[in-house]
Enzyme design. Structure first.
Site, PDB file in Angstrom:
ATOM      1  NE  ARG A 109      -2.967  -0.626   3.377  1.00  0.00           N
ATOM      2  CZ  ARG A 109      -3.901  -0.449   4.297  1.00  0.00           C
ATOM      3  NH1 ARG A 109      -5.178  -0.380   3.951  1.00  0.00           N
ATOM      4  NH2 ARG A 109      -3.581  -0.349   5.569  1.00  0.00           N
ATOM      5  CG  ASP A 110       3.526   4.451   1.360  1.00  0.00           C
ATOM      6  OD1 ASP A 110       3.182   5.171   0.401  1.00  0.00           O
ATOM      7  OD2 ASP A 110       4.165   4.889   2.333  1.00  0.00           O
ATOM      8  CB  ILE A 111       5.180   0.263  -3.810  1.00  0.00           C
ATOM      9  CG1 ILE A 111       4.966  -1.071  -3.068  1.00  0.00           C
ATOM     10  CG2 ILE A 111       6.383   0.165  -4.753  1.00  0.00           C
ATOM     11  CD1 ILE A 111       4.618  -2.233  -3.984  1.00  0.00           C
TER      12      ILE A 111
END
Length: 254
Positions: A109-111
Site C-alpha cells: 500500500r505504499d510502494i
C-alpha cells in the site's frame, strides 16, 4: 530512523516508533505488526530484512533493526532519471518483493521510490510495511476504527484514495507503475495542477483520471516499456496486470 551498532558490532539502521516516545494506540499496533511481518517475511525475495529489538524492562515496542542502505531509488533519480535498462532491473526486484508479499496475504500500500533501498551490493530491497494491509494489524483496534490517508499522493491507486478505501493487490501494481514511470522520467503520471490544493489533488486522483503518457514525453524508451507502464497505471484495477509476476514477465529484456 537511527543508525547504531548492532549487537554484532555492525552498523545498522533502526526504525523507531516516534522520536518523542509518544504514539497513538493504532500506531503502536501497526509498528508491532510491521516488526512481526518483517521477522517472518523479510530477507527473502528482495524484501528488506527486519527484526524487532525488545528493550529490557520496557513494555513499549523497541526499534526494528533493518538493512542499512546508503540511498533509496528516490535519492538515485534525484539528479537524473535512470537508463531504462537499469530501471527495469530495479523494478523486476521490486516486483519480486511485491509478489512475495501478495503470496503471503500482504498488500504493501505504499510502494514508492523512497521505499526502494539501493543496497551496496547492487541489489534492491523493498522497505516500509508500516501501512501494509494484512490479517495482523487490526488486532486490538477499535471496531469503529477507519483507515484514512493510506498511501502517498501521486503513488496511490484511485481506489486506495476513495472513502472508504479499497485495498487489493492491484493497488501495489499501480504504485509499481508510478515508480517505474518516475524512475525513467523523473516525473509523476499525475502531477498537481497549477493552483490545486493537496485536498483537491486527492479528490481528483480518487476519480481515476487518465495518466500522462510516458510515450509522449519524448524519451528514448522501448514501446514495450511504455505499454507496461500504461497498463499498470490503468484507473480501473481490473485492467491492470493480474499479478506482480505477470507485470515482471511483460517488462522488456534489459
Amino acid at each position: 530512523m537511527w543508525l547504531a551498532k548492532s549487537a554484532a558490532g555492525h552498523l545498522a539502521a533502526f526504525k523507531v516508533l516516534t522520536a518523542d516516545g509518544r504514539a497513538r494506540p493504532d500506531q503502536v499496533i501497526r509498528f508491532e505488526a510491521e516488526g512481526r511481518l518483517l521477522a517472518r517475511l523479510g530477507g527473502s525475495h528482495h524484501l528488506v530484512t527486519g527484526k524487532p529489538v525488545p528493550i529490557a524492562g520496557s513494555t513499549d515496542p523497541g526499534p526494528i533493526a533493518l538493512d542499512l542502505a546508503d540511498e533509496s531509488l528516490a535519492d538515485r533519480i534525484e539528479p537524473r532519471p535512470l537508463p531504462w535498462r537499469l530501471a527495469v532491473l530495479v523494478i523486476r526486484q521490486v516486483l519480486d518483493a511485491t509478489a512475495w508479499l501478495h503470496a503471503n496475504g500482504v498488500i504493501h500500500r505504499d510502494i514508492k521510490p523512497s521505499n526502494v533501498l539501493m543496497m551496496e551490493d547492487g541489489t534492491v530491497r523493498l522497505a516500509d510495511l508500516g501501512v501494509a494491509a494484512h490479517g495482523d494489524p487490526p488486532r486490538g483496534l477499535p471496531d469503529d476504527w477507519i483507515e484514512e490517508e493510506i498511501g502517498t499522493l501521486g503513488y496511490a491507486a484511485p481506489e486506495l484514495l476513495a472513502v472508504p478505501a479499497t485495498a487489493t493487490p492491484a493497488v501495489d501494481i499501480y504504485s509499481v507503475g508510478v515508480t517505474l514511470f518516475e524512475a525513467v522520467s523523473r516525473r509523476l503520471p499525475h502531477p498537481m495542477l497549477d493552483g490545486e490544493t493537496e485536498a483537491e489533488h486527492r479528490v481528483r486522483l480518487a476519480d481515476g483520471p487518465a495518466p500522462l503518457s510516458l510515450g509522449a514525453l519524448g524519451l528514448d524508451l522501448p514501446a514495450a516499456l511504455v505499454e507496461v507502464t500504461a497498463r499498470a497505471l490503468a484507473p480501473d484495477p481490473a485492467e491492470r496486470f493480474p499479478s506482480a509476476a505477470a507485470m515482471a514477465a511483460s517488462l522488456p529484456t534489459a
